[in-house]
Write a protein that holds these residues in place. Structure first.
Motif, short mmCIF file in Angstrom:
data_model
loop_
_atom_site.label_atom_id
_atom_site.label_comp_id
_atom_site.label_asym_id
_atom_site.label_seq_id
_atom_site.Cartn_x
_atom_site.Cartn_y
_atom_site.Cartn_z
N LEU A 1 44.74 42.53 37.05
CA LEU A 1 45.96 42.11 37.73
C LEU A 1 45.95 42.45 39.23
O LEU A 1 46.68 41.83 40.00
CB LEU A 1 47.20 42.74 37.07
N ILE B 1 46.65 37.78 29.51
CA ILE B 1 46.27 37.86 30.93
C ILE B 1 46.01 39.32 31.32
O ILE B 1 45.04 39.62 32.01
CB ILE B 1 47.37 37.23 31.82
N GLN C 1 46.48 31.42 40.47
CA GLN C 1 45.80 31.47 39.18
C GLN C 1 46.80 31.73 38.06
O GLN C 1 46.72 31.12 36.99
CB GLN C 1 44.74 32.57 39.18
N LEU C 2 47.73 32.63 38.30
CA LEU C 2 48.76 32.93 37.29
C LEU C 2 49.61 31.71 37.01
O LEU C 2 49.86 31.37 35.85
CB LEU C 2 49.64 34.09 37.75
N LEU D 1 44.09 39.31 40.59
CA LEU D 1 44.60 38.00 40.17
C LEU D 1 45.46 37.40 41.27
O LEU D 1 46.36 38.06 41.81
CB LEU D 1 45.41 38.14 38.87
N SER E 1 48.99 41.28 44.10
CA SER E 1 49.28 41.94 42.82
C SER E 1 50.78 42.20 42.66
O SER E 1 51.31 42.12 41.56
CB SER E 1 48.48 43.23 42.66
N LYS F 1 42.19 39.82 32.51
CA LYS F 1 42.05 39.73 33.96
C LYS F 1 42.54 41.00 34.62
O LYS F 1 43.44 41.67 34.13
CB LYS F 1 42.83 38.52 34.49
#
Length: 144
Positions: free
Chosen positions: A109, A103, A116-117, A112, A82, A107
């Motif tokens: 964070l 995002i 993926q980002l 995540l 993160s 999602k």
């Protein structure tokens, strides 16, 4: 003639001194505008090369971020995914504000992953590239 003088005056006032050197010798606004358009309009190949370079820079940034966070972990720092995601998001240009907002809304964070980002960012770039190419094609069809 008066409109041309006014237009050339405004062109001269709106550009910096380096650009002014390119257009100062032209007497009509049309000629000066054509020089500016040629100088700053890039063809598809140039845009493609620029986009590839930007993607490479993004990958280099992510790789550098990974190396630095690994070094921080070796020194006892707790670095989470993160935190990496946050660093990437805060470093993006305003062009990505809409994507970042989407995002953040869709999602978590905290869960995540960086990969993926990056995938989302690259997908957005491709989508924008395709949209720009489509708009250009439409403009060219309308001219004909």
């Amino acid at each position: 003639m008066k409109k041309n003088d006014k237009a050339i005056y405004f062109l001269h006032q709106c550009v910096n001194s380096n650009v002014l050197e390119k257009i100062i010798e032209y007497e009509t606004a049309k000629e000066a505008w054509d020089v500016l358009a040629t100088s700053y309009a890039s063809d598809k190949q140039t845009k493609k090369v620029k986009l590839m370079a930007l993607r490479r820079q993004l990958r280099q940034f992510v790789n550098r971020l990974t190396v630095l966070t690994n070094q921080m972990k070796c020194c006892g720092e707790a670095v989470t995914d993160s935190l990496k995601v946050e660093k990437v998001i805060t470093g993006l240009t305003p062009k990505f504000d809409n994507l970042v907002a989407a995002i953040e809304q869709s999602k978590d964070l905290d869960t995540l992953k960086l990969e993926q980002l990056i995938g989302s960012l690259e997908a957005r770039e491709l989508k924008l590239k395709n949209r720009d190419g489509f708009k250009k094609d439409e403009k060219e069809r309308k001219r004909m």
